[in-house]
Design a protein around this motif. Structure first.
Motif, PDB file in Angstrom:
ATOM      1  N   MET A   1       0.851  -1.194   0.000  1.00 49.14           N
ATOM      2  CA  MET A   1       0.000   0.000   0.000  1.00 49.14           C
ATOM      3  C   MET A   1       0.886   1.244   0.000  1.00 49.14           C
ATOM      4  SD  MET A   1      -2.903   1.129   2.783  1.00 49.14           S
ATOM      5  CE  MET A   1      -3.827  -0.371   2.480  1.00 49.14           C
ATOM      6  N   SER A   2       0.618   2.163  -0.918  1.00 52.94           N
ATOM      7  CA  SER A   2       1.404   3.387  -1.001  1.00 52.94           C
ATOM      8  C   SER A   2       1.168   4.262   0.223  1.00 52.94           C
ATOM      9  CB  SER A   2       1.022   4.169  -2.259  1.00 52.94           C
ATOM     10  OG  SER A   2       1.355   3.447  -3.414  1.00 52.94           O
ATOM     11  N   LYS A   3       2.234   4.821   0.751  1.00 54.98           N
ATOM     12  CA  LYS A   3       2.103   5.707   1.901  1.00 54.98           C
ATOM     13  C   LYS A   3       1.425   7.008   1.495  1.00 54.98           C
ATOM     14  CE  LYS A   3       5.951   3.992   4.664  1.00 54.98           C
ATOM     15  NZ  LYS A   3       7.226   4.312   5.338  1.00 54.98           N
ATOM     16  N   VAL A   4       0.631   7.543   2.422  1.00 54.60           N
ATOM     17  CA  VAL A   4      -0.063   8.814   2.199  1.00 54.60           C
ATOM     18  C   VAL A   4       0.757   9.916   2.852  1.00 54.60           C
ATOM     19  CG1 VAL A   4      -2.163  10.138   2.610  1.00 54.60           C
ATOM     20  CG2 VAL A   4      -2.305   7.684   2.118  1.00 54.60           C
ATOM     21  N   ILE A   5       1.132  10.901   2.048  1.00 51.93           N
ATOM     22  CA  ILE A   5       2.014  11.976   2.501  1.00 51.93           C
ATOM     23  C   ILE A   5       1.286  13.311   2.408  1.00 51.93           C
ATOM     24  CG2 ILE A   5       4.199  13.164   2.057  1.00 51.93           C
ATOM     25  CD1 ILE A   5       5.299  10.563   0.961  1.00 51.93           C
ATOM     26  N   PHE A   6       1.421  14.108   3.453  1.00 49.64           N
ATOM     27  CA  PHE A   6       0.741  15.401   3.566  1.00 49.64           C
ATOM     28  C   PHE A   6       1.807  16.477   3.719  1.00 49.64           C
ATOM     29  CE2 PHE A   6      -1.442  18.722   6.039  1.00 49.64           C
ATOM     30  CZ  PHE A   6      -2.678  18.823   5.393  1.00 49.64           C
ATOM     31  N   ILE A   7       1.911  17.375   2.730  1.00 53.12           N
ATOM     32  CA  ILE A   7       2.959  18.405   2.724  1.00 53.12           C
ATOM     33  C   ILE A   7       2.313  19.786   2.885  1.00 53.12           C
ATOM     34  CG2 ILE A   7       4.883  19.418   1.450  1.00 53.12           C
ATOM     35  CD1 ILE A   7       5.006  16.850  -0.216  1.00 53.12           C
ATOM     36  N   THR A   8       2.639  20.491   3.934  1.00 56.68           N
ATOM     37  CA  THR A   8       2.132  21.853   4.079  1.00 56.68           C
ATOM     38  C   THR A   8       2.985  22.791   3.227  1.00 56.68           C
ATOM     39  OG1 THR A   8       3.490  22.526   5.988  1.00 56.68           O
ATOM     40  CG2 THR A   8       1.460  21.306   6.450  1.00 56.68           C
ATOM     41  N   LEU A  72      -2.894   8.153   7.347  1.00 56.66           N
ATOM     42  CA  LEU A  72      -2.014   9.308   7.186  1.00 56.66           C
ATOM     43  C   LEU A  72      -0.640   8.869   7.666  1.00 56.66           C
ATOM     44  CD1 LEU A  72      -1.837  12.293   6.404  1.00 56.66           C
ATOM     45  CD2 LEU A  72      -2.490  12.880   8.746  1.00 56.66           C
ATOM     46  N   ASP A  73       0.270   8.670   6.735  1.00 62.69           N
ATOM     47  CA  ASP A  73       1.556   8.062   7.078  1.00 62.69           C
ATOM     48  C   ASP A  73       2.667   9.062   7.357  1.00 62.69           C
ATOM     49  OD1 ASP A  73       0.857   5.167   6.616  1.00 62.69           O
ATOM     50  OD2 ASP A  73       0.337   6.012   4.665  1.00 62.69           O
ATOM     51  N   VAL A  74       2.715  10.138   6.568  1.00 64.29           N
ATOM     52  CA  VAL A  74       3.825  11.088   6.684  1.00 64.29           C
ATOM     53  C   VAL A  74       3.296  12.517   6.633  1.00 64.29           C
ATOM     54  CG1 VAL A  74       6.035  11.869   5.721  1.00 64.29           C
ATOM     55  CG2 VAL A  74       5.358   9.460   5.488  1.00 64.29           C
ATOM     56  N   ILE A  75       3.708  13.317   7.599  1.00 63.52           N
ATOM     57  CA  ILE A  75       3.455  14.769   7.590  1.00 63.52           C
ATOM     58  C   ILE A  75       4.780  15.465   7.340  1.00 63.52           C
ATOM     59  CG2 ILE A  75       2.880  16.784   9.000  1.00 63.52           C
ATOM     60  CD1 ILE A  75       0.404  15.335   8.401  1.00 63.52           C
ATOM     61  N   ILE A  76       4.803  16.389   6.389  1.00 67.54           N
ATOM     62  CA  ILE A  76       5.986  17.224   6.164  1.00 67.54           C
ATOM     63  C   ILE A  76       5.586  18.668   6.419  1.00 67.54           C
ATOM     64  CG2 ILE A  76       7.786  17.918   4.552  1.00 67.54           C
ATOM     65  CD1 ILE A  76       7.277  15.315   3.020  1.00 67.54           C
ATOM     66  N   GLY A 121      -0.723   3.178  14.988  1.00 68.68           N
ATOM     67  CA  GLY A 121       0.438   2.593  15.640  1.00 68.68           C
ATOM     68  C   GLY A 121       1.745   2.959  14.982  1.00 68.68           C
ATOM     69  N   LYS A 122       1.686   3.924  14.047  1.00 71.81           N
ATOM     70  CA  LYS A 122       2.917   4.369  13.396  1.00 71.81           C
ATOM     71  C   LYS A 122       2.647   5.644  12.607  1.00 71.81           C
ATOM     72  CE  LYS A 122       2.269   1.289   9.421  1.00 71.81           C
ATOM     73  NZ  LYS A 122       2.887   0.231   8.600  1.00 71.81           N
ATOM     74  N   GLY A 123       3.735   6.338  12.277  1.00 71.79           N
ATOM     75  CA  GLY A 123       3.649   7.569  11.506  1.00 71.79           C
ATOM     76  C   GLY A 123       4.990   8.274  11.533  1.00 71.79           C
ATOM     77  N   LEU A 124       5.156   9.199  10.615  1.00 72.04           N
ATOM     78  CA  LEU A 124       6.399   9.965  10.524  1.00 72.04           C
ATOM     79  C   LEU A 124       6.061  11.435  10.316  1.00 72.04           C
ATOM     80  CD1 LEU A 124       9.509  10.289  10.096  1.00 72.04           C
ATOM     81  CD2 LEU A 124       9.107   9.753   7.676  1.00 72.04           C
ATOM     82  N   ILE A 125       6.665  12.296  11.114  1.00 77.90           N
ATOM     83  CA  ILE A 125       6.487  13.739  10.974  1.00 77.90           C
ATOM     84  C   ILE A 125       7.856  14.366  10.748  1.00 77.90           C
ATOM     85  CG2 ILE A 125       5.737  15.878  12.084  1.00 77.90           C
ATOM     86  CD1 ILE A 125       3.726  14.172  13.683  1.00 77.90           C
ATOM     87  N   ILE A 126       7.971  15.115   9.651  1.00 74.08           N
ATOM     88  CA  ILE A 126       9.229  15.771   9.305  1.00 74.08           C
ATOM     89  C   ILE A 126       9.011  17.276   9.353  1.00 74.08           C
ATOM     90  CG2 ILE A 126      10.981  16.064   7.510  1.00 74.08           C
ATOM     91  CD1 ILE A 126      10.099  13.324   6.382  1.00 74.08           C
ATOM     92  N   ASN A 127       9.730  17.934  10.236  1.00 76.59           N
ATOM     93  CA  ASN A 127       9.636  19.390  10.357  1.00 76.59           C
ATOM     94  C   ASN A 127      10.780  20.045   9.589  1.00 76.59           C
ATOM     95  OD1 ASN A 127       7.350  19.311  12.017  1.00 76.59           O
ATOM     96  ND2 ASN A 127       8.590  19.108  13.865  1.00 76.59           N
TER      97      ASN A 127
END
Length: 269
Positions: A1-8, A72-76, A121-127
């Motif tokens: 499954m492709s990860k869902v990435i959210f970029i502000t 929601l897998d990744v927040i940037i 139970g998982k996720g990644l946030i990149i600031n």
């Protein structure tokens, strides 16, 4: 499954470069913009209307993506504003705006995303911070302060959320070729200001550094590597060697010597 990435801040500059790159790598990417309807160019990824300075807007955008993708897998946290000027002459309202966008904005996004990531139970946030956040730069002190604040906030919340399987990290870029200079708030060069000569020269140098900056694709490549890293580091630095080396020098040089080095660089007395 492709990860869902959210970029502000995904409509231009580094944000758009990351969105394009990650879409090409097969991820499901959503970017944000305060006014996506006003953008005329085509995007490889979907843009969601969001203002990081408005908590309701942030919650609505995060909820929209979760409803569409069920995850929601990744927040940037990339959205940010530049600000320059002598601190004495920078209007309080502009200082507040800079902190609202660069510090409180990412915190709002993190708070909105954590419940979903915790349930997964998982996720990644990149600031996205800045090499400028590692030092107080003349005539860019407020910007340096906002990025430094986000760095330290990340250090704390990273430890708080590890128990939920959530990883949080900082990526500090140097100068990249983007339109940040055009969107940056510049305190006016006042005719009778005691700072006018030095501020004017420093402002010109800042803009030249951006124009001669690195390719934003370097940032996208770094983000891609981090996404594929099981245990990201606390922080990453991306940019020209001398910009990254300046952080090392701050750790090893005597304080006054480092200050003098910066002043010489900016041709300040």
């Amino acid at each position: 499954m492709s990860k869902v990435i959210f970029i502000t801040g995904g409509s231009s500059g580094i944000g758009k470069a990351m969105g394009d790159f990650l879409t090409d790598k097969g991820f499901v990417v959503y970017g944000t913009s305060r006014n996506p309807d006003r953008l005329s160019e085509d995007f490889k990824f979907e843009l969601v209307k969001m203002d990081v300075c408005n908590a309701d807007s942030v919650s609505a955008a995060i909820s929209e993506v979760i409803q569409k993708e069920n995850r929601l897998d990744v927040i940037i946290n990339n959205a940010g504003v530049g600000i320059t000027g002598p601190i004495e002459e920078t209007p309080d309202t502009e200082i507040h705006k800079a902190f609202d966008t660069n510090v409180y904005g990412p915190i709002r996004v993190i708070k909105a995303a954590l419940p979903q990531m915790r349930s997964q139970g998982k996720g990644l946030i990149i600031n996205i911070t800045s090499i400028a956040g590692y030092m107080g730069l003349p005539y860019r002190g407020i910007y340096s302060a906002t990025k430094s604040a986000l760095e330290i906030t990340t250090e704390a919340i990273r430890m708080e959320t590890k128990q939920f399987g959530i990883e949080i990290t900082n990526v500090a870029p140097g100068d990249f070729v983007t339109n940040i200079a055009a969107g940056r708030y510049h305190a006016p060069e006042l005719e009778h200001s005691p700072y006018r000569k030095d501020y004017g020269a420093t402002l010109k140098m800042m803009n030249e550094h951006v124009d001669a900056g690195e390719d934003p694709v370097q940032m996208a490549e770094t983000i891609y590597r981090i996404i594929n890293t099981p245990k990201p580091k606390v922080r990453y630095k991306v940019g020209a060697f001398l910009q990254k080396f300046s952080i090392v020098l701050k750790r090893v040089l005597p304080q006054r010597m480092y200050e003098r080095m910066l002043m010489n660089h900016y041709k300040l007395k």
